[in-house]
Design an enzyme around this catalytic site. Structure first.
Site, PDB file in Angstrom:
ATOM      1  N   GLY A 176      31.450  19.408  44.320  1.00 35.43           N
ATOM      2  CA  GLY A 176      31.379  20.938  43.419  1.00 35.43           C
ATOM      3  C   GLY A 176      30.348  20.777  42.933  1.00 35.43           C
ATOM      4  O   GLY A 176      29.224  21.929  42.658  1.00 35.43           O
TER       5      GLY A 176
ATOM      6  N   GLU B 248      33.072  14.367  46.947  1.00 40.17           N
ATOM      7  CA  GLU B 248      33.429  14.803  47.531  1.00 40.17           C
ATOM      8  C   GLU B 248      33.382  16.127  48.242  1.00 40.17           C
ATOM      9  O   GLU B 248      33.876  17.180  47.731  1.00 40.17           O
ATOM     10  CB  GLU B 248      34.824  14.709  46.877  1.00 40.17           C
ATOM     11  N   PRO B 249      32.475  16.242  48.371  1.00 41.09           N
ATOM     12  CA  PRO B 249      31.740  17.701  48.753  1.00 41.09           C
ATOM     13  C   PRO B 249      31.744  18.518  49.712  1.00 41.09           C
ATOM     14  O   PRO B 249      32.484  17.497  50.571  1.00 41.09           O
ATOM     15  CB  PRO B 249      29.884  17.316  48.380  1.00 41.09           C
TER      16      PRO B 249
ATOM     17  N   ARG C 222      31.148  22.259  49.642  1.00 37.17           N
ATOM     18  CA  ARG C 222      29.928  23.087  49.815  1.00 37.17           C
ATOM     19  C   ARG C 222      28.475  22.571  50.043  1.00 37.17           C
ATOM     20  O   ARG C 222      27.876  23.741  51.407  1.00 37.17           O
ATOM     21  CB  ARG C 222      29.930  24.345  48.515  1.00 37.17           C
TER      22      ARG C 222
ATOM     23  N   ARG D 240      34.658  35.331  50.400  1.00 40.75           N
ATOM     24  CA  ARG D 240      33.890  35.180  49.075  1.00 40.75           C
ATOM     25  C   ARG D 240      33.564  37.063  48.091  1.00 40.75           C
ATOM     26  O   ARG D 240      33.636  35.823  47.078  1.00 40.75           O
ATOM     27  CB  ARG D 240      32.933  34.232  49.350  1.00 40.75           C
TER      28      ARG D 240
ATOM     29  N   TYR E  79      35.693  36.335  44.806  1.00 43.26           N
ATOM     30  CA  TYR E  79      35.031  35.905  43.900  1.00 43.26           C
ATOM     31  C   TYR E  79      33.564  36.492  43.458  1.00 43.26           C
ATOM     32  O   TYR E  79      32.863  35.502  42.541  1.00 43.26           O
ATOM     33  CB  TYR E  79      34.676  34.532  43.960  1.00 43.26           C
TER      34      TYR E  79
ATOM     35  N   CYS F  44      41.063  48.240  54.766  1.00 44.01           N
ATOM     36  CA  CYS F  44      41.840  49.411  54.406  1.00 44.01           C
ATOM     37  C   CYS F  44      41.653  49.070  53.106  1.00 44.01           C
ATOM     38  O   CYS F  44      43.125  49.199  52.385  1.00 44.01           O
ATOM     39  CB  CYS F  44      42.786  50.457  55.145  1.00 44.01           C
ATOM     40  N   GLU F  45      40.551  48.705  52.451  1.00 40.59           N
ATOM     41  CA  GLU F  45      41.397  48.335  51.236  1.00 40.59           C
ATOM     42  C   GLU F  45      39.671  48.464  50.195  1.00 40.59           C
ATOM     43  O   GLU F  45      38.556  48.102  50.441  1.00 40.59           O
ATOM     44  CB  GLU F  45      41.737  47.100  50.416  1.00 40.59           C
TER      45      GLU F  45
ATOM     46  N   TYR G 196      33.840  27.524  52.862  1.00 41.91           N
ATOM     47  CA  TYR G 196      35.017  28.443  53.078  1.00 41.91           C
ATOM     48  C   TYR G 196      34.710  30.174  53.382  1.00 41.91           C
ATOM     49  O   TYR G 196      35.038  31.223  52.901  1.00 41.91           O
ATOM     50  CB  TYR G 196      34.952  29.266  51.014  1.00 41.91           C
TER      51      TYR G 196
END
Ligand code: LLP
Length: 445
Positions: A236, A279-280, A282, A318, A322, A372-373, A401
């Site tokens: 995190g 436990e990284p 990113r 991303r 998000y 197409c969105e 990610y």
């Protein structure tokens, strides 16, 4: 505007426009030096003698990157059978894996439990498996009675850059709530399971303070179990996604000091030297990559300006998923005369001469992909120098990610990945998908 890739010497003398010409657009470009630096930052986070770092393989599972991460001394957090296969291919041993599973079937639990045992082809120590519900604990007990296991708890602390990545606290699907500890102990007895570790993950992209609150909470919970050998606090850690505005890295030294105090104190009172793990994902890989893409169209639609690029959400999700912000560097063809008045390159070294610095008026533009969105975008209302067709864009901090969430929507091939080694050499580490690859699994015509 701050040209971040130039300040960090990201391309090591290579020209991003030439990389795109050679390997195609879009293209993920990784920098080995930055990857190794980030691994070392975290390895040195704590001075506690039994401190271990598990890299979250979901973040980026390219084998060449995994291999470097292993060389730097990290172990792995594995969230699926497929990730284990990738980690093995990169050289990780089963005993360097902690499977953190949720909502999986008995087969996957059996695979994870047996991967390093005498019953499997991998003749080493076994991996360890963590589950996060009473029902998965029951299944794990059935497939691996007598096993040494981890359990994931929800200590009540949660956070993250977006509600979709909050994994602790009320209302998330993760972790066993502490009120179920009596039932947990009953199931451990029933299947003769040895609880050797507990773990949690508060969420992704969280402040140091919240991380430390999570550590405190899970350490309080750990006192309810007598024979723990490991406590894993999850990942995190934040990365600076706003470098163009001068954002710097988080203060790992300050976080590390506070962790040290808690680790040594807990071990003393618990009466044994446990292994503490983080436990990284990113933090390790985000900053070592830039995603390059090309501007193909420009238009006005009502009050909005759009730049159409090949950076659709099949390549990079991303921003769409998000609303994530990624800085953008622009690499313009210096041979194209028109509009050059906006740019000057006098302060640049020869190798960087094509990475112009812009000093004219900026304009607000939406950078969108070719899917197409309507939700397909890279940046909304971003202040940038006026873009032109043919400009190459660098989406910064794209290593976490990024490729791992890419897909083939609209039957678009996923891009190639290249790695710039520490001596500046560029190596292809994944080729672009071919249409043959994409059709190969379909049958029944
Ligand atoms: N451990 C566990 C159990 C996790 O589920 C995750 C991430 C990590 C560690 C690593 O977290 P990190 O250090 O990377 O924050 N796709 C989202 C992030 C999803 C995170 C999933 N779990 C994004 O692009 O922001």
């Amino acid at each position: 505007m701050n040209n971040v890739t130039q300040n960090f010497n990201f391309y090591h003398g290579n020209d991003p426009r030439e990389l795109v010409q050679t390997f195609g657009s879009p293209l993920y470009v990784y920098n080995e030096r930055i990857l190794r630096e980030r691994c070392r930052d975290i390895i040195n986070l704590s001075t506690y003698p039994k401190f271990a770092v598990n890299y979250a393989v979901k973040t980026n599972s390219n084998l060449s990157l995994l291999k470097i991460i292993r060389e730097e001394g990290l172990r792995t957090d594995i969230s699926s059978e497929g990730e284990a296969v990738a980690a093995l291919a990169a050289g990780f041993l089963p005993e360097e894996m902690l499977f953190i599973l949720n909502g999986v079937g008995a087969e996957e639990l059996a695979f994870a439990s047996k991967i390093g045992s005498a019953e499997s082809q991998y003749d080493t120590l076994s991996a360890t498996v963590s589950v996060d519900s009473l029902s998965q604990l029951e299944t794990l007990g059935r497939v691996n009675p007598g096993g040494r296991i981890f359990l994931r708890f929800n200590s009540g602390i949660g956070g993250g850059h977006h509600e979709k990545v909050v994994t602790g606290g009320d209302g998330t699907k993760f972790g066993i709530m502490p009120e179920y500890i009596p039932q947990v102990k009953e199931l451990l007895r029933k299947y003769d399971l040895k609880l050797i570790g507990i773990n949690q993950h508060v969420g992704s992209y969280i402040e140091g303070e919240l991380y430390l609150e999570g550590v405190e909470a899970i350490l309080r919970l750990a006192r309810q179990f007598e024979n723990l050998e490991y406590i894993d606090f999850g990942g995190g850690f934040m990365v600076p996604y706003h470098k163009q505005n001068g954002e710097g890295p988080i203060d790992l030294r300050a976080i590390g000091k506070r962790l040290d105090a808690m680790f040594f104190d807990f071990a003393k009172n618990y009466g044994k030297e446990l292994t503490f793990m983080v436990e990284p994902g990113r933090y390790i890989v985000a900053e070592c990559a830039v995603l390059l893409g090309t501007v193909h169209s420009l238009k006005n639609c009502g009050t909005k300006k759009y730049a159409g690029t090949d950076l659709g959400f099949s390549v990079f999700k991303r921003p769409t998923v998000y609303d994530a912000h990624h800085d953008i560097d622009i690499y313009r063809d210096p041979a194209r005369g028109e509009g050059r008045g906006h740019l000057h390159a006098d302060e640049l070294s020869a190798s960087d001469s094509k990475q112009d610095i812009f000093c004219g008026p900026m304009e607000k533009i939406n950078i969108v992909g070719n899917q197409c969105e309507t939700g397909d975008f890279i940046a909304r209302d971003r202040e940038l120098p006026p873009l032109r067709e043919g400009d190459v864009l660098g989406i910064l901090d794209a290593g976490a990610y990024g490729y791992s969430m890419a897909c083939q929507y609209n039957h678009r091939a996923r891009p190639a990945e290249v790695l710039i080694s520490q001596d500046g050499e560029v190596r292809l580490i994944r080729r672009r998908d071919t249409y043959e690859d994409m059709l190969a699994n379909m049958q029944g015509l």
